[in-house]
Design an enzyme around this catalytic site. Structure first.
Site, PDB file in Angstrom:
ATOM      1  N   GLN A  86      34.168  49.198  36.327  1.00  0.00           N
ATOM      2  CA  GLN A  86      34.651  47.834  36.097  1.00  0.00           C
ATOM      3  C   GLN A  86      35.905  47.589  36.922  1.00  0.00           C
ATOM      4  O   GLN A  86      36.403  46.477  36.968  1.00  0.00           O
ATOM      5  CB  GLN A  86      34.991  47.659  34.611  1.00  0.00           C
ATOM      6  CG  GLN A  86      33.779  47.797  33.706  1.00  0.00           C
ATOM      7  CD  GLN A  86      34.205  47.973  32.257  1.00  0.00           C
ATOM      8  OE1 GLN A  86      34.465  47.008  31.556  1.00  0.00           O
ATOM      9  NE2 GLN A  86      34.270  49.196  31.800  1.00  0.00           N
ATOM     10  N   ASN A  87      36.409  48.652  37.543  1.00  0.00           N
ATOM     11  CA  ASN A  87      37.664  48.524  38.284  1.00  0.00           C
ATOM     12  C   ASN A  87      37.431  47.865  39.632  1.00  0.00           C
ATOM     13  O   ASN A  87      36.428  48.126  40.304  1.00  0.00           O
ATOM     14  CB  ASN A  87      38.304  49.898  38.490  1.00  0.00           C
ATOM     15  CG  ASN A  87      38.659  50.537  37.165  1.00  0.00           C
ATOM     16  OD1 ASN A  87      38.685  49.847  36.139  1.00  0.00           O
ATOM     17  ND2 ASN A  87      38.913  51.825  37.167  1.00  0.00           N
ATOM     18  N   HIS A 104      32.868  44.288  38.709  1.00  0.00           N
ATOM     19  CA  HIS A 104      33.750  43.109  38.642  1.00  0.00           C
ATOM     20  C   HIS A 104      34.368  42.754  39.991  1.00  0.00           C
ATOM     21  O   HIS A 104      35.379  42.057  40.034  1.00  0.00           O
ATOM     22  CB  HIS A 104      34.839  43.339  37.583  1.00  0.00           C
ATOM     23  CG  HIS A 104      34.290  43.427  36.183  1.00  0.00           C
ATOM     24  ND1 HIS A 104      34.947  44.001  35.131  1.00  0.00           N
ATOM     25  CD2 HIS A 104      33.107  42.982  35.684  1.00  0.00           C
ATOM     26  CE1 HIS A 104      34.194  43.917  34.032  1.00  0.00           C
ATOM     27  NE2 HIS A 104      33.070  43.307  34.351  1.00  0.00           N
TER      28      HIS A 104
HETATM   29  P1  OAD Z   1      41.126  47.952  28.957  1.00  0.00           P
HETATM   30  O1  OAD Z   1      42.561  47.734  29.275  1.00  0.00           O
HETATM   31  O2  OAD Z   1      40.467  47.004  28.033  1.00  0.00           O
HETATM   32  O3  OAD Z   1      40.931  49.413  28.361  1.00  0.00           O
HETATM   33  C1  OAD Z   1      41.548  50.526  28.952  1.00  0.00           C
HETATM   34  C2  OAD Z   1      41.128  51.786  28.240  1.00  0.00           C
HETATM   35  O4  OAD Z   1      41.690  52.880  28.948  1.00  0.00           O
HETATM   36  C3  OAD Z   1      41.592  51.898  26.780  1.00  0.00           C
HETATM   37  O5  OAD Z   1      40.518  52.330  25.963  1.00  0.00           O
HETATM   38  C4  OAD Z   1      42.696  52.958  26.850  1.00  0.00           C
HETATM   39  O6  OAD Z   1      42.773  53.754  25.646  1.00  0.00           O
HETATM   40  C5  OAD Z   1      42.232  53.809  28.012  1.00  0.00           C
HETATM   41  N1  OAD Z   1      43.279  54.565  28.702  1.00  0.00           N
HETATM   42  C6  OAD Z   1      44.588  54.278  28.847  1.00  0.00           C
HETATM   43  N2  OAD Z   1      45.207  55.216  29.589  1.00  0.00           N
HETATM   44  C7  OAD Z   1      44.257  56.122  29.931  1.00  0.00           C
HETATM   45  C8  OAD Z   1      44.257  57.320  30.701  1.00  0.00           C
HETATM   46  N3  OAD Z   1      45.370  57.778  31.284  1.00  0.00           N
HETATM   47  N4  OAD Z   1      43.087  57.978  30.857  1.00  0.00           N
HETATM   48  C9  OAD Z   1      41.942  57.527  30.275  1.00  0.00           C
HETATM   49  N5  OAD Z   1      41.890  56.420  29.533  1.00  0.00           N
HETATM   50  C10 OAD Z   1      43.028  55.718  29.360  1.00  0.00           C
HETATM   51  O7  OAD Z   1      40.369  48.028  30.370  1.00  0.00           O
HETATM   52  P2  OAD Z   1      38.807  47.869  30.693  1.00  0.00           P
HETATM   53  O8  OAD Z   1      37.984  48.380  29.565  1.00  0.00           O
HETATM   54  O9  OAD Z   1      38.594  48.441  32.030  1.00  0.00           O
HETATM   55  O10 OAD Z   1      37.738  42.471  33.876  1.00  0.00           O
HETATM   56  O11 OAD Z   1      38.669  46.306  30.765  1.00  0.00           O
HETATM   57  C11 OAD Z   1      37.427  45.755  31.098  1.00  0.00           C
HETATM   58  C12 OAD Z   1      37.607  44.490  31.900  1.00  0.00           C
HETATM   59  O12 OAD Z   1      38.516  43.620  31.214  1.00  0.00           O
HETATM   60  C13 OAD Z   1      38.260  44.700  33.255  1.00  0.00           C
HETATM   61  O13 OAD Z   1      37.346  45.092  34.254  1.00  0.00           O
HETATM   62  C14 OAD Z   1      38.828  43.348  33.545  1.00  0.00           C
HETATM   63  C15 OAD Z   1      39.430  43.053  32.185  1.00  0.00           C
HETATM   64  O14 OAD Z   1      39.627  41.723  31.863  1.00  0.00           O
HETATM   65  C16 OAD Z   1      37.928  41.435  34.701  1.00  0.00           C
HETATM   66  O15 OAD Z   1      39.021  41.128  35.152  1.00  0.00           O
HETATM   67  C17 OAD Z   1      36.669  40.687  35.002  1.00  0.00           C
END
Ligand code: OAD
Length: 233
Positions: A86-87, A104
């Protein structure tokens, strides 16, 4: 070779210095998603949207893959690996992953706002030239926009990603809150009972699935543990 599929989110790149979205101090605490990442935002204030993504790009240029990205790439020596991410950063590619599906969009590209998929008008940014200027036009005369899937827009690669998940022998999910659809739905395309590994310091909606092994660590430490586990298999 076994088919190993990674589904990654912002937590994958957190240790490279790129903010996640929903953790405390995440991007969506600092900016209103409605202002910078929706289709309406683009229509109403494209220069603000471009400035937001110019800034994301500036940060990406000084970021480097972390150990988690390198270990994901190294598994290509032993598995048929696909990374579904998703990155919008390119840190998986920088670490050497050769088969990456971006759900995305891609931060280092801009495109026509008339037709985002018309590659004739794609612009590939470089560390020296990475900004969309105010009211800048694409080659077809429409406004140049980030090659990003905004909320409210279709996710063009979702079908390809779902096919890959259907064929997975093993699924590894790293650093995503699994709250954004349709990406979060991909987990349900895997065959029933395949091993699923989750690397995330926090509990996720899936954390209690029977075939799920949760490694409660960050991406780098978690990938080290997973690599050891795979070596023992
Ligand atoms: P989120 O910010 O929603 O979730 C990030 C996740 O990473 C959380 O579950 C954290 O616990 C975890 N996390 C934090 N630090 C970490 C580390 N060092 N190692 C492993 N995990 C860690 O981000 P996404 O799920 O990627 O979309 O968000 C999905 C989408 O929402 C993104 O692609 C973006 C956003 O709005 C668009 O912009 C279209």
């Amino acid at each position: 070779m076994k088919k190993l599929v990674f589904l990654t989110g912002a937590g994958m790149s957190a240790e490279s210095g790129l903010s996640t979205f929903r953790d405390s101090d995440g991007l969506w605490e600092q900016h209103r998603v409605e202002d910078v990442a929706t289709h309406e935002a683009w229509l109403n204030n494209r220069n603000l949207v471009n400035r937001f993504y110019n800034e994301r790009r500036r940060q990406l240029i000084s970021a480097k893959p972390n150990e988690g990205h390198w270990l994901v790439a190294q598994l290509e020596q032993h598995y048929d690996v696909t990374v579904i991410t998703q990155n919008v950063d390119n840190l998986h590619e920088q670490a050497g992953s050769t088969n990456v599906i971006h759900l995305h969009g891609e931060l280092m590209k801009a495109c026509s706002s008339r037709d985002v998929d018309d590659t004739r008008y794609h612009v590939q940014f470089t560390p020296e030239h990475y900004e969309v200027k105010e009211d800048e036009k694409a080659g077809d005369g429409s406004y140049l926009r980030p090659y990003i899937v905004f909320f409210g827009e279709a996710v063009p690669n979702i079908g390809r990603a779902a096919d890959v998940c259907t064929q997975a022998d093993i699924l590894v999910i790293i650093g995503t809150s699994l709250v954004v659809y349709p990406a979060a739905q991909l987990v349900y395309y895997t065959q029933k009972g395949i091993p699923i590994y989750l690397i995330d310091p926090k509990d996720e909606p899936l954390a209690h699935a029977p075939n799920l092994h949760h490694i409660r660590k960050g991406a780098s430490e978690g990938m080290k543990e997973l690599t050891l586990l795979f070596n023992e298999m």
